[in-house]
Enzyme design. Structure first.
Site, PDB file in Angstrom:
ATOM      1  N   GLU A  94       0.824  -1.193   0.000  1.00  0.00           N
ATOM      2  CA  GLU A  94       0.000   0.000   0.000  1.00  0.00           C
ATOM      3  C   GLU A  94       0.862   1.248   0.000  1.00  0.00           C
ATOM      4  OE1 GLU A  94      -3.832  -2.071   1.992  1.00  0.00           O
ATOM      5  OE2 GLU A  94      -2.989  -0.377   3.048  1.00  0.00           O
ATOM      6  N   CYS A 107       3.418   8.318   1.133  1.00  0.00           N
ATOM      7  CA  CYS A 107       3.863   7.432   2.208  1.00  0.00           C
ATOM      8  C   CYS A 107       4.141   6.066   1.576  1.00  0.00           C
ATOM      9  CB  CYS A 107       2.751   7.362   3.250  1.00  0.00           C
ATOM     10  SG  CYS A 107       3.110   6.274   4.608  1.00  0.00           S
ATOM     11  N   CYS A 114       5.689  -6.957   7.749  1.00  0.00           N
ATOM     12  CA  CYS A 114       6.787  -6.515   8.617  1.00  0.00           C
ATOM     13  C   CYS A 114       7.032  -7.572   9.679  1.00  0.00           C
ATOM     14  CB  CYS A 114       6.434  -5.189   9.287  1.00  0.00           C
ATOM     15  SG  CYS A 114       7.796  -4.516  10.275  1.00  0.00           S
ATOM     16  N   CYS A 118       5.241  -4.973  16.258  1.00  0.00           N
ATOM     17  CA  CYS A 118       4.759  -4.027  17.261  1.00  0.00           C
ATOM     18  C   CYS A 118       3.294  -4.318  17.563  1.00  0.00           C
ATOM     19  CB  CYS A 118       4.927  -2.592  16.759  1.00  0.00           C
ATOM     20  SG  CYS A 118       6.634  -2.222  16.348  1.00  0.00           S
ATOM     21  N   CYS A 121       0.292  -2.248  15.734  1.00  0.00           N
ATOM     22  CA  CYS A 121       0.410  -1.967  14.291  1.00  0.00           C
ATOM     23  C   CYS A 121      -0.285  -3.018  13.439  1.00  0.00           C
ATOM     24  CB  CYS A 121       1.890  -1.884  13.937  1.00  0.00           C
ATOM     25  SG  CYS A 121       2.197  -1.718  12.170  1.00  0.00           S
ATOM     26  N   CYS A 338      -1.784   6.606   9.491  1.00  0.00           N
ATOM     27  CA  CYS A 338      -0.527   6.026   9.957  1.00  0.00           C
ATOM     28  C   CYS A 338      -0.707   4.667  10.613  1.00  0.00           C
ATOM     29  CB  CYS A 338       0.048   6.978  10.988  1.00  0.00           C
ATOM     30  SG  CYS A 338       1.772   7.190  10.781  1.00  0.00           S
TER      31      CYS A 338
END
Ligand code: SAH
Ligand code: SF4
Length: 351
Positions: A94, A107, A114, A118, A121, A338
Site C-alpha cells: 500500500e 507514504c 513486517c 509491534c 500496528c 498512519c
C-alpha cells in the site's frame, strides 16, 4: 507485464551503463535512458525517442518499463488516497497519497508486511512476506504519480512510513533513495525524504555514515524500557538506551532535526509522568516529536488517547522546550492513516 523481459525500473546509473555497453552503444546513451526513465518518467520503451530506433528495438526485445499495477484506490473525504498495488508475484503493498497546500506527500512501503511485530500496528499482523526491490520502491512513486497525474517536477515529499521496516531492507531502500534524490533522476532533495525506523541500531549507525542519507524518524512510542518492550518486542534486542545513543551519535546537517514519533495509547503511555520522562530522554537533542493519534482496530488491544490528554502531553513537552506536533491523521475513513496499512480486504477475507 511480460515475464520474459527484465524491468528497467530500479536499475541505477552503473547498471544502465553496463546494459548499454552490452548492447554495443555509447556510454552517453545510458544517461539518456536514466533521465528518460526517472526524470521524464517515460512509460514505454517505444516512447524513448531520444534513443535511435534501432537501439529502441534492441532494448524492447529484452527489457520493459513496468510499474506495480493498481489493484484498488480508496479516496478519503480529506482528499488523501490509499493505493493498493499489486506486484509481479501477486503480493500487495500500500502507498498513501496526501495532498497539502504546497506539496504532495507520498507514504511508501519498504517491505511486504513486517517482521518487527509491534503490538499496536496493523502491518505487524501480516508478518514479513518479503523485502521490496529498489524497483518496487520506485514503482510506488511512479504508479501513484501516474494515477494522480502528478507531473514531473512537482514538489514531492516522501516518507517511508507505510508497510515494513525500511532499515531491515536498507540496501534496496537506499538504492531507490539515491535514484529519487538524484537531480538527473526524480530530483527529490534528500531533506524531503524521511525514513522512519523502529530503532534498528546497527543500521542506524550505517545510515549515519552515508553521505547521501535522507532524514531519519525514530518510533519512540514509550517513555521507559519496560513500557517500550511491551509495545515493541524489538526493544529487547535494541533497547531504548541504545536507540537513543544512536540518535545522539547521528550527524545532523545544519538546521536538520531528528524526528521522534510517539503513538498515544489511552492509559498506557499518555500520562503526565510519561510526558515528563519523554522530555528527559530527549533533553539536549536537536529533535522534534510527532504525537500520533492511535488508529484503533478490532484486532489490536489499545484505545486512542482522548484529545485533552494529547494536548496535555504536548503542553508538558513544550514547557520543556521539546517541539511537539500533533500529527493530524489523514485518511482515517479509508484506512490510510498512519500504521493502518493492513490490506484490510485481505485480513477480513474480502480480497
Ligand atoms: N517500521 C517503521 C515505519 C513504518 S510504521 C517504523 O515503525 O517506524 C510508521 C509509523 O506508524 C510508526 O511511527 C508507528 O509507530 C506508527 N504506527 C503503527 N501502527 C499505528 C497505529 N495503529 N496507529 C497510529 N500509528 C501507528
Ligand atoms: Fe513494523 Fe513499523 Fe509496524 Fe512496528 S510499527 S510492526 S516496525 S511497520
Amino acid at each position: 507485464m511480460n515475464a520474459g523481459r527484465q524491468n528497467l525500473v530500479g536499475l541505477d546509473r552503473q547498471e544502465l551503463e553496463r546494459l548499454v555497453q552490452s548492447l554495443g552503444k555509447a556510454p552517453y546513451r545510458s544517461r539518456q535512458l536514466y533521465h528518460a526513465l526517472y526524470c521524464r518518467r517515460e512509460r514505454e520503451v517505444s516512447a524513448l525517442t531520444v534513443l535511435d530506433r534501432n537501439f529502441r528495438e534492441a532494448l524492447a526485445a529484452r527489457f520493459e518499463i513496468s510499474y506495480p499495477s493498481l489493484q484498488g484506490e480508496f479516496i478519503s473525504k480529506d482528499d488523501s488516497a490509499r493505493y493498493l498495488l499489486c506486484l509481479q508475484d501477486n503480493t500487495s503493498i500500500e502507498t498513501v497519497f496526501m495532498p497539502e497546500e504546497d506539496r504532495i506527500t507520498l507514504c511508501l512501503s519498504s517491505q511486504v508486511g513486517c517482521a518487527v511485530d509491534c503490538r499496536f500496528c496493523f502491518t505487524a499482523l501480516l508478518g514479513l512476506q518479503r523485502n521490496l526491490s529498489a524497483g518496487e520502491v520506485l514503482g510506488q512513486v511512479l504508479a501513484v504519480a501516474k494515477a494522480r497525474a502528478i507531473p514531473p517536477g512537482s514538489r514531492l515529499n516522501l516518507v517511508f512510513m507505510g508497510m515494513g521496516e525500511p532499515l531491515l531492507n536498507l540496501a534496496q531502500v537506499m538504492k531507490a533513495v539515491r535514484i529519487l534524490a538524484d537531480p538527473e533522476g526524480f530530483g527529490i532533495p534528500l531533506r524531503r525524504i524521511t525514513i522512519s525506523t523502529s530503532g534498528i541500531v546497527p543500521r542506524m549507525g550505517e545510515l549515519a555514515h552515508d553521505p547521501r542519507r535522507p532524514k531519519l524518524a525514530v518510533s519512540l512510542n514509550a517513555s521507559s524500557e519496560e513500557q517500550r518492550s511491551e509495545l515493541m518486542p524489538i526493544n529487547r534486542k535494541y533497547p531504548l538506551r541504545e536507540v537513543l545513543r544512536a540518535c545522539r551519535d547521528y550527524p545532523l546537517r545544519p538546521r536538520e532535526r531528528l524526528t521522534f514519533e510517539y503513538v498515544l495509547l489511552d492509559g498506557f503511555n499518555d500520562s503526565d509522568a510519561d510526558a515528563r520522562r519523554v522530555a528527559e530522554l530527549l533533553q539536549g537533542m536537536r529533535a522534534k516529536i510527532n504525537l500520533i493519534p492511535y488508529n484503533p482496530g478490532a484486532e489490536l488491544p489499545y484505545r486512542a488517547s482522548p484529545l485533552e490528554r494529547v494536548l496535555a502531553f504536548q503542553q508538558i513537552l513544550a514547557e520543556r522546550r521539546i517541539p511537539a506536533y500533533i500529527r493530524i491523521s489523514r485518511g482515517q475513513d479509508i484506512g490510510a492513516a498512519c500504521g493502518q496499512l493492513r490490506l484490510a480486504g485481505m485480513l477480513k477475507g474480502e480480497g
